[in-house]
Scaffold this motif. Structure first.
Motif, PDB file in Angstrom:
ATOM      1  N   LYS A  79       0.834  -1.218   0.000  1.00 46.25           N
ATOM      2  CA  LYS A  79       0.000   0.000   0.000  1.00 46.25           C
ATOM      3  C   LYS A  79       0.862   1.260   0.000  1.00 46.25           C
ATOM      4  O   LYS A  79       0.595   2.211  -0.720  1.00 46.25           O
ATOM      5  N   THR A  80       1.900   1.218   0.833  1.00 43.57           N
ATOM      6  CA  THR A  80       2.783   2.387   0.921  1.00 43.57           C
ATOM      7  C   THR A  80       3.502   2.624  -0.399  1.00 43.57           C
ATOM      8  O   THR A  80       3.614   3.766  -0.852  1.00 43.57           O
ATOM      9  N   THR A  81       3.953   1.535  -1.030  1.00 44.62           N
ATOM     10  CA  THR A  81       4.606   1.652  -2.333  1.00 44.62           C
ATOM     11  C   THR A  81       3.686   2.339  -3.332  1.00 44.62           C
ATOM     12  O   THR A  81       4.100   3.234  -4.078  1.00 44.62           O
ATOM     13  N   LEU A  82       2.427   1.914  -3.316  1.00 43.45           N
ATOM     14  CA  LEU A  82       1.441   2.494  -4.221  1.00 43.45           C
ATOM     15  C   LEU A  82       1.310   4.005  -3.986  1.00 43.45           C
ATOM     16  O   LEU A  82       1.320   4.804  -4.934  1.00 43.45           O
ATOM     17  N   LEU A  83       1.233   4.387  -2.723  1.00 43.56           N
ATOM     18  CA  LEU A  83       1.089   5.801  -2.399  1.00 43.56           C
ATOM     19  C   LEU A  83       2.343   6.583  -2.808  1.00 43.56           C
ATOM     20  O   LEU A  83       2.255   7.717  -3.274  1.00 43.56           O
ATOM     21  N   ARG A  84       3.496   5.953  -2.637  1.00 43.66           N
ATOM     22  CA  ARG A  84       4.751   6.619  -2.997  1.00 43.66           C
ATOM     23  C   ARG A  84       4.862   6.814  -4.509  1.00 43.66           C
ATOM     24  O   ARG A  84       5.432   7.796  -4.973  1.00 43.66           O
ATOM     25  N   ILE A  85       4.307   5.866  -5.261  1.00 46.14           N
ATOM     26  CA  ILE A  85       4.296   6.028  -6.721  1.00 46.14           C
ATOM     27  C   ILE A  85       3.451   7.251  -7.085  1.00 46.14           C
ATOM     28  O   ILE A  85       3.854   8.100  -7.872  1.00 46.14           O
ATOM     29  N   ILE A  86       2.279   7.349  -6.452  1.00 47.96           N
ATOM     30  CA  ILE A  86       1.386   8.473  -6.748  1.00 47.96           C
ATOM     31  C   ILE A  86       2.020   9.793  -6.296  1.00 47.96           C
ATOM     32  O   ILE A  86       1.879  10.819  -6.943  1.00 47.96           O
ATOM     33  N   ALA A  87       2.759   9.736  -5.178  1.00 46.50           N
ATOM     34  CA  ALA A  87       3.414  10.946  -4.685  1.00 46.50           C
ATOM     35  C   ALA A  87       4.589  11.367  -5.569  1.00 46.50           C
ATOM     36  O   ALA A  87       5.080  12.484  -5.468  1.00 46.50           O
ATOM     37  N   GLY A  88       5.037  10.448  -6.410  1.00 46.81           N
ATOM     38  CA  GLY A  88       6.158  10.772  -7.290  1.00 46.81           C
ATOM     39  C   GLY A  88       7.496  10.423  -6.674  1.00 46.81           C
ATOM     40  O   GLY A  88       8.538  10.894  -7.137  1.00 46.81           O
ATOM     41  N   LEU A  89       7.473   9.618  -5.616  1.00 46.03           N
ATOM     42  CA  LEU A  89       8.723   9.267  -4.933  1.00 46.03           C
ATOM     43  C   LEU A  89       9.326   7.963  -5.440  1.00 46.03           C
ATOM     44  O   LEU A  89      10.443   7.624  -5.106  1.00 46.03           O
ATOM     45  N   GLU A  90       8.546   7.218  -6.235  1.00 49.21           N
ATOM     46  CA  GLU A  90       9.046   5.961  -6.815  1.00 49.21           C
ATOM     47  C   GLU A  90       8.913   6.069  -8.324  1.00 49.21           C
ATOM     48  O   GLU A  90       7.867   5.777  -8.885  1.00 49.21           O
ATOM     49  N   PRO A  91       9.956   6.504  -8.983  1.00 46.01           N
ATOM     50  CA  PRO A  91       9.820   6.708 -10.435  1.00 46.01           C
ATOM     51  C   PRO A  91       9.870   5.396 -11.217  1.00 46.01           C
ATOM     52  O   PRO A  91       9.517   5.366 -12.387  1.00 46.01           O
ATOM     53  N   ILE A 101      -9.190  13.089  -1.025  1.00 41.60           N
ATOM     54  CA  ILE A 101      -8.258  12.365  -0.159  1.00 41.60           C
ATOM     55  C   ILE A 101      -8.125  10.916  -0.606  1.00 41.60           C
ATOM     56  O   ILE A 101      -9.118  10.253  -0.924  1.00 41.60           O
ATOM     57  N   LEU A 102      -6.872  10.467  -0.663  1.00 42.10           N
ATOM     58  CA  LEU A 102      -6.587   9.060  -0.891  1.00 42.10           C
ATOM     59  C   LEU A 102      -5.793   8.576   0.319  1.00 42.10           C
ATOM     60  O   LEU A 102      -4.670   9.001   0.541  1.00 42.10           O
ATOM     61  N   MET A 103      -6.441   7.716   1.116  1.00 37.55           N
ATOM     62  CA  MET A 103      -5.811   7.302   2.367  1.00 37.55           C
ATOM     63  C   MET A 103      -5.555   5.804   2.389  1.00 37.55           C
ATOM     64  O   MET A 103      -6.427   5.013   2.053  1.00 37.55           O
ATOM     65  N   VAL A 104      -4.341   5.453   2.771  1.00 41.38           N
ATOM     66  CA  VAL A 104      -3.981   4.053   2.936  1.00 41.38           C
ATOM     67  C   VAL A 104      -4.240   3.658   4.379  1.00 41.38           C
ATOM     68  O   VAL A 104      -3.910   4.398   5.300  1.00 41.38           O
ATOM     69  N   THR A 105      -4.863   2.525   4.589  1.00 37.15           N
ATOM     70  CA  THR A 105      -5.103   2.071   5.961  1.00 37.15           C
ATOM     71  C   THR A 105      -5.201   0.548   6.011  1.00 37.15           C
ATOM     72  O   THR A 105      -5.461  -0.095   4.990  1.00 37.15           O
ATOM     73  N   HIS A 106      -4.952  -0.024   7.168  1.00 33.69           N
ATOM     74  CA  HIS A 106      -5.210  -1.459   7.314  1.00 33.69           C
ATOM     75  C   HIS A 106      -6.354  -1.678   8.313  1.00 33.69           C
ATOM     76  O   HIS A 106      -6.630  -2.788   8.719  1.00 33.69           O
ATOM     77  N   ASP A 107      -6.985  -0.571   8.700  1.00 29.53           N
ATOM     78  CA  ASP A 107      -8.039  -0.599   9.710  1.00 29.53           C
ATOM     79  C   ASP A 107      -9.396  -0.587   8.998  1.00 29.53           C
ATOM     80  O   ASP A 107      -9.790   0.413   8.384  1.00 29.53           O
ATOM     81  N   ILE A 108     -10.099  -1.721   9.045  1.00 30.53           N
ATOM     82  CA  ILE A 108     -11.361  -1.859   8.317  1.00 30.53           C
ATOM     83  C   ILE A 108     -12.365  -0.794   8.755  1.00 30.53           C
ATOM     84  O   ILE A 108     -12.994  -0.120   7.933  1.00 30.53           O
ATOM     85  N   GLU A 109     -12.499  -0.624  10.071  1.00 31.51           N
ATOM     86  CA  GLU A 109     -13.484   0.326  10.579  1.00 31.51           C
ATOM     87  C   GLU A 109     -13.172   1.744  10.117  1.00 31.51           C
ATOM     88  O   GLU A 109     -14.065   2.502   9.741  1.00 31.51           O
ATOM     89  N   GLU A 110     -11.881   2.068  10.128  1.00 39.39           N
ATOM     90  CA  GLU A 110     -11.459   3.396   9.678  1.00 39.39           C
ATOM     91  C   GLU A 110     -11.875   3.610   8.220  1.00 39.39           C
ATOM     92  O   GLU A 110     -12.402   4.654   7.849  1.00 39.39           O
ATOM     93  N   ALA A 111     -11.653   2.593   7.399  1.00 37.26           N
ATOM     94  CA  ALA A 111     -11.993   2.688   5.979  1.00 37.26           C
ATOM     95  C   ALA A 111     -13.497   2.885   5.792  1.00 37.26           C
ATOM     96  O   ALA A 111     -13.936   3.721   5.002  1.00 37.26           O
TER      97      ALA A 111
END
Lengths: 259, 269
Positions: A59-71, A199-209
């Protein structure tokens, strides 16, 4: 099943963020490891989208790609039709840790990242963001003097201060205690409504999602693939104990526990 | 209840004070007593080791005649000149090499070669180049103080937290601001540590350089006293060197706490 609908892309006009067939591979000791496999989804303006998946699924990798940190990835990621090349101010990011600079005060941390030409009302502008996250009076505090929740509020203000069109959040409340986390979830909804942001939020918390998301993108474990995209049609203010809420939560729970 | 507590506190203060004095003073006082006993029992000649009383008298003598202050002043001026130069060069070059991998690669060989040469080994060359008095001594001090400052600045920049650098990237912090607000403060604890070590080296270098030549400075006073068989004055001078060195370190420590307010210091278990 009424609450769980596969979304028909395009029904809300042009998407803000669009991923098509995104792959990410790591090579470790000559062994190829696929982290993300064929991810495609869209985020529409003013949507609150949660990416839900087990720990370590990428999930974090995915977010980093969108952020432009993983070219280094395959596939297409576009923001308002433009392919993403490196970091940009139209995307703000809140990391898992607050990542404030310990030698700068709250004000100075915000001042550091603020890009605004007219110098005159910089202070006032910064103050409005301190106020937005409910930290008036703590402008001159150092991060070491703040609690975890307060520091994360500053991080949210920092991510929003350049008025990004997309706010990326990487398990922003994961390190907070349960009570603070609930309060921060309410806060982020208030800020989302007030700032009219996406907002695009990464989470592993079902209730939060379920509590936060208009749409939940459920990822499977390694390699991460999209299991399904769930539309949460529960009107806000959502109550965590209403039947609809519990039903969606249970379904997501079953889905994730199948693995 | 509060008054009772306060009463207890003031009662405890005196024993606590005595306790600290006891802990800190035990070793020096026994050392002094031992020294006194050895020198007054006639086992050791005064020229080899004068008694603590005589050293104290020599200290008073050199102080009241103005000699000690004069020589210390000469040495201190040299240290300040050399240290300032070393700080300027060390911070400047440290920053440049820390920020530019290319410069770092280019300079690394030369630095690795020059670093193990003790500053004092430069003295013959320094005397040829800059003369026996001020020039050569300032040169040696600069050299001695430069390396710890330079290497600490370099280390300070290299250890900058990658997470913080990523924040700067994500929010597109322009590079002058990045250096000024991210790199410089982040490496400040290392810079100050380097300055402290450098100042210590500078003080050692000035004494070493003065011992080896010249006609002024605290090192010269030691050599001169030895030639006159005034071992008491040698020891008085050594005490002064220690006291000045410690005071300088205190000053920098104070400075460190002043400028690095955001950092919490570890005080030990």
């Amino acid at each position: 099943m009424a609450a769980l609908l596969q979304r028909d892309i395009g029904s809300r006009g042009a998407p803000l963020l669009c991923l098509s067939n995104v792959f990410k591979k790591y090579v470790n000791n000559g062994q190829e490891l696929i982290a993300l496999q064929d991810l495609s989804f869209s985020v529409f303006p003013r949507e609150f989208v949660c990416i839900l998946g087990p720990s370590g699924c990428g999930k974090t990798t995915l977010l980093r790609i969108i952020a432009g940190l993983e070219p280094d990835y395959q596939g297409m990621v576009t923001l308002e039709g433009e392919p993403i090349r490196g970091p940009g101010l139209e995307r703000g990011i809140v990391f898992q840790e607050h990542r404030l600079l310990p030698w700068l005060t709250v004000n100075e941390n915000l001042e550091l990242v603020l890009h605004k030409s007219n110098n005159g009302d910089r202070r006032e502008f910064i103050h409005s963001y301190v106020e937005l996250v409910g930290l008036s009076g703590f402008e001159d505090a150092y991060p070491s003097q703040l609690s975890g929740g307060m520091a994360q509020r500053v991080a949210i203000a920092r991510a929003l201060i350049n008025k990004p069109r997309l706010l990326l959040m990487d398990e922003p409340f994961g390190a907070l205690d349960a009570l603070t986390r609930l309060r921060m979830q309410q806060e982020i909804l208030r800020i989302w409504t007030k700032e009219k942001t996406t907002i695009l939020m990464v989470t592993h918390d079902i209730e939060e999602a379920v509590y936060l998301g208009d749409k939940i993108i459920v990822l499977s474990g390694r390699p991460a693939t999209i299991k399904r995209i769930v539309e949460v049609n529960i009107p806000r203010e959502r109550k965590r104990i209403e039947p609809q809420f519990l039903q969606v939560r249970q379904q997501l729970y079953n889905e994730l526990m199948q693995e | 209840m509060a008054t009772v507590l306060r009463g207890e506190h003031s009662e405890n203060r005196l024993p606590a004070m005595l306790d600290t004095i006891g802990k800190k003073g035990l070793l020096p006082i026994s050392f002094l007593l031992l020294w006194h006993w050895i020198t007054t029992s006639g086992r050791v000649k005064q020229i080899l080791l004068p008694s603590p009383e005589n050293v104290f008298l020599a200290l008073i003598e050199t102080l009241s005649s103005g000699e000690l202050v004069h020589h210390l002043e000469t040495s201190l001026v040299r240290v300040m000149e050399g240290f300032a130069l070393a700080a300027f060069l060390g911070i400047g070059l440290g920053m440049a090499l820390g920020l530019s991998p290319l410069l770092n690669q280019m300079a690394e060989g030369v630095i690795q070669l020059l670093r193990p040469i003790p500053p004092i080994a430069w003295l013959p060359l320094a005397i040829l180049w800059f003369g026996i008095e001020e020039g050569s001594k300032v040169f040696i001090i600069t050299l001695g103080a430069f390396f710890p400052i330079f290497l600490n600045v370099l280390q300070g920049i290299k250890q900058t937290n990658e997470n913080v650098v990523e924040v700067a990237r994500v929010f597109k912090v322009p590079w002058p601001k990045f250096i000024l607000k991210v790199i410089v403060p982040g490496s400040m604890p290392f810079v100050v540590a380097g300055l402290r070590i450098g100042l210590g080296y500078a003080w050692m270098c000035v004494v070493a350089a003065e011992l080896s030549g010249g006609m002024s400075g605290i090192g010269y006073m030691l050599m001169d006293s030895r030639a006159l068989a005034r071992t008491d004055r040698v020891l008085a001078g050594m005490l002064a060197i220690g006291a000045v060195g410690k005071s300088m370190d205190y000053l920098l420590q104070w400075f460190e706490r002043k400028i690095i307010r955001w950092r919490r210091f570890y005080n030990g278990i």
